[in-house]
Design a protein around this motif. Structure first.
Motif, PDB file in Angstrom:
ATOM      1  N   ALA A 131       2.242  -5.381   1.313  1.00  0.00           N
ATOM      2  CA  ALA A 131       3.239  -3.838   0.918  1.00  0.00           C
ATOM      3  C   ALA A 131       1.974  -3.165   0.835  1.00  0.00           C
ATOM      4  O   ALA A 131       1.525  -3.524   0.173  1.00  0.00           O
ATOM      5  CB  ALA A 131       4.540  -4.919   0.011  1.00  0.00           C
ATOM      6  N   ASP A 132       2.736  -1.880   1.480  1.00  0.00           N
ATOM      7  CA  ASP A 132       1.805  -0.688   1.056  1.00  0.00           C
ATOM      8  C   ASP A 132       2.817   0.073   0.028  1.00  0.00           C
ATOM      9  O   ASP A 132       3.776   0.425   1.312  1.00  0.00           O
ATOM     10  CB  ASP A 132       1.398  -0.224   1.949  1.00  0.00           C
ATOM     11  CG  ASP A 132       0.246   1.097   1.975  1.00  0.00           C
ATOM     12  OD1 ASP A 132      -0.295   1.099   0.740  1.00  0.00           O
ATOM     13  OD2 ASP A 132       0.255   2.166   2.804  1.00  0.00           O
ATOM     14  N   SER A 133       2.368   0.509  -1.565  1.00  0.00           N
ATOM     15  CA  SER A 133       3.571   0.897  -1.828  1.00  0.00           C
ATOM     16  C   SER A 133       2.661   2.285  -3.013  1.00  0.00           C
ATOM     17  O   SER A 133       0.959   2.228  -3.116  1.00  0.00           O
ATOM     18  CB  SER A 133       3.989  -0.094  -3.382  1.00  0.00           C
ATOM     19  OG  SER A 133       4.391   1.340  -4.320  1.00  0.00           O
ATOM     20  N   ALA A 134       3.511   3.434  -2.783  1.00  0.00           N
ATOM     21  CA  ALA A 134       2.811   4.839  -3.459  1.00  0.00           C
ATOM     22  C   ALA A 134       2.591   4.725  -4.863  1.00  0.00           C
ATOM     23  O   ALA A 134       1.668   5.040  -5.213  1.00  0.00           O
ATOM     24  CB  ALA A 134       2.993   5.681  -3.566  1.00  0.00           C
ATOM     25  N   SER A 135       3.041   3.458  -5.602  1.00  0.00           N
ATOM     26  CA  SER A 135       3.102   3.461  -6.896  1.00  0.00           C
ATOM     27  C   SER A 135       1.715   2.144  -7.473  1.00  0.00           C
ATOM     28  O   SER A 135       1.130   2.030  -8.568  1.00  0.00           O
ATOM     29  CB  SER A 135       4.619   2.760  -7.893  1.00  0.00           C
ATOM     30  OG  SER A 135       4.482   1.497  -7.106  1.00  0.00           O
ATOM     31  N   ARG A 136       1.327   1.236  -6.286  1.00  0.00           N
ATOM     32  CA  ARG A 136       0.413   0.446  -6.408  1.00  0.00           C
ATOM     33  C   ARG A 136      -0.915   0.925  -5.517  1.00  0.00           C
ATOM     34  O   ARG A 136      -0.509   1.435  -4.623  1.00  0.00           O
ATOM     35  CB  ARG A 136       0.480  -0.993  -6.457  1.00  0.00           C
ATOM     36  CG  ARG A 136       2.011  -1.370  -6.790  1.00  0.00           C
ATOM     37  CD  ARG A 136       2.061  -2.683  -7.174  1.00  0.00           C
ATOM     38  NE  ARG A 136       2.774  -3.154  -5.835  1.00  0.00           N
ATOM     39  CZ  ARG A 136       2.512  -3.965  -4.876  1.00  0.00           C
ATOM     40  NH1 ARG A 136       2.149  -5.480  -5.563  1.00  0.00           N
ATOM     41  NH2 ARG A 136       3.205  -4.009  -3.176  1.00  0.00           N
ATOM     42  N   LYS A 137      -2.057   0.565  -6.238  1.00  0.00           N
ATOM     43  CA  LYS A 137      -3.414   0.874  -5.577  1.00  0.00           C
ATOM     44  C   LYS A 137      -3.780  -0.127  -3.932  1.00  0.00           C
ATOM     45  O   LYS A 137      -3.685  -1.302  -4.892  1.00  0.00           O
ATOM     46  CB  LYS A 137      -4.037   1.028  -6.136  1.00  0.00           C
ATOM     47  CG  LYS A 137      -5.917   1.879  -5.461  1.00  0.00           C
ATOM     48  CD  LYS A 137      -6.381   2.372  -6.289  1.00  0.00           C
ATOM     49  CE  LYS A 137      -7.735   3.617  -5.406  1.00  0.00           C
ATOM     50  NZ  LYS A 137      -8.684   4.108  -6.509  1.00  0.00           N
ATOM     51  N   GLY A 138      -3.619   0.049  -3.158  1.00  0.00           N
ATOM     52  CA  GLY A 138      -4.175  -1.205  -2.155  1.00  0.00           C
ATOM     53  C   GLY A 138      -2.944  -2.459  -1.765  1.00  0.00           C
ATOM     54  O   GLY A 138      -1.691  -1.996  -2.666  1.00  0.00           O
ATOM     55  N   ALA A 139      -3.219  -2.385  -0.265  1.00  0.00           N
ATOM     56  CA  ALA A 139      -1.968  -3.814   0.236  1.00  0.00           C
ATOM     57  C   ALA A 139      -2.372  -5.338  -0.141  1.00  0.00           C
ATOM     58  O   ALA A 139      -3.831  -5.493  -0.001  1.00  0.00           O
ATOM     59  CB  ALA A 139      -1.635  -3.107   1.047  1.00  0.00           C
ATOM     60  N   HIS A 140      -1.163  -6.285  -0.626  1.00  0.00           N
ATOM     61  CA  HIS A 140      -2.117  -7.411  -0.826  1.00  0.00           C
ATOM     62  C   HIS A 140      -0.994  -8.086   0.508  1.00  0.00           C
ATOM     63  O   HIS A 140       0.006  -8.280   0.239  1.00  0.00           O
ATOM     64  CB  HIS A 140      -1.685  -8.113  -1.978  1.00  0.00           C
ATOM     65  CG  HIS A 140      -2.698  -7.097  -2.943  1.00  0.00           C
ATOM     66  ND1 HIS A 140      -3.689  -7.760  -3.114  1.00  0.00           N
ATOM     67  CD2 HIS A 140      -1.894  -6.387  -4.446  1.00  0.00           C
ATOM     68  CE1 HIS A 140      -4.017  -7.102  -4.067  1.00  0.00           C
ATOM     69  NE2 HIS A 140      -3.285  -5.864  -5.198  1.00  0.00           N
ATOM     70  N   GLU A 141      -2.032  -9.019   1.312  1.00  0.00           N
ATOM     71  CA  GLU A 141      -1.352  -9.652   2.185  1.00  0.00           C
ATOM     72  C   GLU A 141      -1.081 -11.132   1.935  1.00  0.00           C
ATOM     73  O   GLU A 141      -1.698 -11.518   1.100  1.00  0.00           O
ATOM     74  CB  GLU A 141      -2.492 -10.311   3.415  1.00  0.00           C
ATOM     75  CG  GLU A 141      -2.298 -10.431   4.412  1.00  0.00           C
ATOM     76  CD  GLU A 141      -2.497 -10.963   5.209  1.00  0.00           C
ATOM     77  OE1 GLU A 141      -2.741  -9.729   6.677  1.00  0.00           O
ATOM     78  OE2 GLU A 141      -3.304 -11.974   5.832  1.00  0.00           O
ATOM     79  N   ILE A 142       0.097 -11.289   1.858  1.00  0.00           N
ATOM     80  CA  ILE A 142       0.637 -12.969   1.500  1.00  0.00           C
ATOM     81  C   ILE A 142       1.512 -13.854   2.439  1.00  0.00           C
ATOM     82  O   ILE A 142       1.741 -13.403   3.730  1.00  0.00           O
ATOM     83  CB  ILE A 142       2.126 -12.748   0.128  1.00  0.00           C
ATOM     84  CG1 ILE A 142       1.622 -11.788  -0.614  1.00  0.00           C
ATOM     85  CG2 ILE A 142       2.376 -13.816   0.035  1.00  0.00           C
ATOM     86  CD1 ILE A 142       2.607 -11.345  -1.633  1.00  0.00           C
ATOM     87  N   ARG A 143       0.589 -15.079   2.875  1.00  0.00           N
ATOM     88  CA  ARG A 143       0.840 -16.033   3.548  1.00  0.00           C
ATOM     89  C   ARG A 143       2.308 -16.652   3.311  1.00  0.00           C
ATOM     90  O   ARG A 143       2.505 -17.012   2.046  1.00  0.00           O
ATOM     91  CB  ARG A 143      -0.208 -16.840   3.752  1.00  0.00           C
ATOM     92  CG  ARG A 143      -1.255 -16.407   4.363  1.00  0.00           C
ATOM     93  CD  ARG A 143      -2.993 -17.469   4.362  1.00  0.00           C
ATOM     94  NE  ARG A 143      -2.287 -18.575   5.777  1.00  0.00           N
ATOM     95  CZ  ARG A 143      -2.468 -17.985   6.968  1.00  0.00           C
ATOM     96  NH1 ARG A 143      -3.329 -17.201   6.977  1.00  0.00           N
ATOM     97  NH2 ARG A 143      -2.259 -19.090   7.643  1.00  0.00           N
ATOM     98  N   CYS A 144       3.218 -16.628   4.416  1.00  0.00           N
ATOM     99  CA  CYS A 144       4.321 -16.732   3.920  1.00  0.00           C
ATOM    100  C   CYS A 144       5.105 -17.846   5.370  1.00  0.00           C
ATOM    101  O   CYS A 144       3.583 -18.366   5.954  1.00  0.00           O
ATOM    102  CB  CYS A 144       5.563 -16.099   4.595  1.00  0.00           C
ATOM    103  SG  CYS A 144       5.025 -14.468   2.944  1.00  0.00           S
ATOM    104  N   ALA A 145       6.021 -18.750   5.302  1.00  0.00           N
ATOM    105  CA  ALA A 145       6.986 -19.782   6.675  1.00  0.00           C
ATOM    106  C   ALA A 145       7.645 -19.129   6.759  1.00  0.00           C
ATOM    107  O   ALA A 145       8.580 -18.283   6.688  1.00  0.00           O
ATOM    108  CB  ALA A 145       6.761 -20.933   5.472  1.00  0.00           C
TER     109      ALA A 145
END
Length: 150
Positions: A131-145
């Motif tokens: 997720a890339d949000s204007a309210s948070r700095k940087g995006a975080h990748e999450i491994r899912c299934a």
């Protein structure tokens, strides 16, 4: 006897991994085939992530490699409305060979009110959300299934 027990145990434990690969492979192939013809498709997968806010259902209704022509949605788990609409989908090739017809997966991008969500689904069962949000700095990748939709 120990070898037989080990083989049976290995087979039983590897079934969930194989099932996830089958779901991912089938989904990627459906999207690929639809994009090659007229784009019409009705395919969806449920995504489970360790971060519950990243979990949800991805649905593709039109597959197209042209920007903004692909149609679909991502509904976040726990909501019943369409949380984000698809902006584009991009084929992924492990070798980054853009001239190859081999497609190993897709990245889907969705617009949210305060940013974007990126979901990558590979044939081998690898699934990530970001997720890339204007309210948070940087995006975080999450491994899912992927989990069965049935």
């Amino acid at each position: 006897m120990k070898k037989i027990i080990c083989c049976v145990l290995f087979s039983v434990l590897s079934l969930p991994v194989c099932a996830k690969n089958i779901i991912a492979d089938k989904f990627v192939e459906q999207v690929k085939e639809a994009a090659a013809v007229n784009g019409d498709i009705s395919a969806s997968v449920n995504i489970e992530c360790p971060v519950k806010q990243a979990s949800g259902k991805l649905t593709v209704t039109k597959a197209s490699y042209s920007y903004s022509e692909a149609k679909g949605s991502f509904v976040f788990k726990g909501t019943h409305k369409t949380s984000s609409s698809m902006i584009y989908m991009t084929p992924i090739n492990f070798e980054d060979n853009f001239e190859s017809d081999a497609i190993d997966g897709f990245e889907f991008a969705f617009a949210m009110s305060a940013g974007q969500v990126f979901i990558t689904i590979m044939k081998d069962g690898t699934v990530t959300t970001e997720a890339d949000s204007a309210s948070r700095k940087g995006a975080h990748e999450i491994r899912c299934a992927l989990v069965n939709t049935e």
